[in-house]
Enzyme design. Sequence first.
Site, PDB file in Angstrom:
ATOM      1  N   LYS A 171       1.115  -1.300   0.146  1.00  0.00           N
ATOM      2  CA  LYS A 171       0.054  -0.071   0.214  1.00  0.00           C
ATOM      3  C   LYS A 171       0.978   1.089  -0.170  1.00  0.00           C
ATOM      4  CE  LYS A 171      -1.255   2.790   2.737  1.00  0.00           C
ATOM      5  NZ  LYS A 171      -1.998   3.911   1.183  1.00  0.00           N
ATOM      6  N   GLY A 208      -4.815   0.599   4.999  1.00  0.00           N
ATOM      7  CA  GLY A 208      -3.618   0.386   6.185  1.00  0.00           C
ATOM      8  C   GLY A 208      -3.981  -0.455   7.448  1.00  0.00           C
ATOM      9  N   GLU A 246       9.542   1.918  10.986  1.00  0.00           N
ATOM     10  CA  GLU A 246      10.390   2.911  10.174  1.00  0.00           C
ATOM     11  C   GLU A 246       9.737   4.015  10.727  1.00  0.00           C
ATOM     12  OE1 GLU A 246      12.778   5.212   9.364  1.00  0.00           O
ATOM     13  OE2 GLU A 246      12.615   5.133   7.684  1.00  0.00           O
ATOM     14  N   CYS A 280      13.059  11.748   7.360  1.00  0.00           N
ATOM     15  CA  CYS A 280      13.312  11.319   8.654  1.00  0.00           C
ATOM     16  C   CYS A 280      14.116  11.166   9.104  1.00  0.00           C
ATOM     17  CB  CYS A 280      12.601   9.521   9.003  1.00  0.00           C
ATOM     18  SG  CYS A 280      13.453   8.478   7.908  1.00  0.00           S
TER      19      CYS A 280
END
Length: 474
Positions: A171, A208, A246, A280
């Site tokens: 996804k 999700g 993550e 990130c």
Amino acid sequence: MAYNFEKIYINGQWQDSLSGQFIDVENPATLEHFARVPEGNEEDIDLAVRAAHNAFETWSKTELSERVGLMKRMLEIFESYKDKIIELEVKELGAPVSFSVQSHCVYQFTRTRSYIECSTQLPLEENLALSTVYREPIGVVACITPWNYPLGQVVQKVIPAILMGNTVVLKPSQHTPLTAYLLMDAFDQAGFPAGVINMVTGKGSAVGDALASHPLVDMVSFTGSTKVGSKLSQRALESIKRISLELGGKSPFIWLPGADYDKAVGKLFDSIFLNSGQTCTAFSRLLVPEADKEMIEKLLLKHLPDYPVGDPTDPSVKIGPVSSKAQFEKITSYVKLGLEEGATMLAGEVPTDCSNGYYIKPVIFTNVKNSMRIAREEIFGPVLCVITYKDVDEAISIANDTLYGLNAAVFGNKTQAMEVAKRIKAGNVYINDAPRDVTAPFGGYKQSGIGREGGYAGLLEFTQPKAIFDHSTF
């Protein structure tokens, strides 16, 4: 190319979503809605997961050499899509073409090639004193990926999972899903068996969650915010699925006393300003000696013009728009907050108008205290916080005073920098101008995640150990 943005990919076929609904994809530089993808639903997810489940038994028993051969063929096809990948990254993310070529495209070929090479050298059997440990595939893996590196985060999950004998339901982000279509097409053209790789586009709150709770999904691999990752993992753990997360970061960059600071600016600005700070691992906290504060501020202002903001299709531009109106508003609120908290705006401005694209000029805050929200919360934009320290012990203390532990860097004398690096609580630490090692494990401490990506560690993440006690006497 046989893909169609208005289809989803299930069991080796491009097909319509059962929802009949679509999500527009916006160009953040022009505000044009230039494509649309299906808004998948639970029924689509069920079909995709069952296709992956049915394909797993055969795929998991397929020889590694055959899986590697197919992956090499996929990569060969995918590399031929280079120009289209770059074009789509510029349009769907707003990433400047100067950044998209290497970071969003070529580096993803490098990552894929690295996984292929590592998979052929990975010891999947280990002889112990009285047993043999075998590494086996986990099963159906749900890969849920973010919008900021649309292709990179897909590659980090899908490639190692499939190489290790798992089947996948992907996804991609609803905001930047288009380059994933090119990857699916390359898998399709390479001749992977039906059901090994499937893709359903849609909103995370629906697709999700459906993946995380589906009884036939064995593992959830997620990249995104810590808040969403925590909620998603709780849903997955209701049925004790394997999880790999993550998540966020608030990464420190320590400049040691007496270092040649001028040489460190490029690494700093590349990290926090390229991709519009939507990374990130961005070095969002710069820790500098208190005695050198004014000199460093002048140095930062000197190099800031090297990072022009503008049209992402212009090769001379280094910073494009942020990805969406929601991002524009979030980052703007943090810039205002920084001023309210008493930080000094050394460079930049409070964004006011996004009618001609979601552009935000780089912001540099000085006189920042590590207790301020702008220094503790992940802004995910081109906003740098400069924090001073009195001695190296205090610098390390400030660096570690965070909920996160994803990335860090130290600049200065190599011996001293190594000593400092070992004391920082982060999964990755860079010293001086050291480059990224694609084979090294990537992941974080604390609330930056669970598990690792990249190299051998990234492959093993998608396996589970089985010990067989085989030293019998008859």
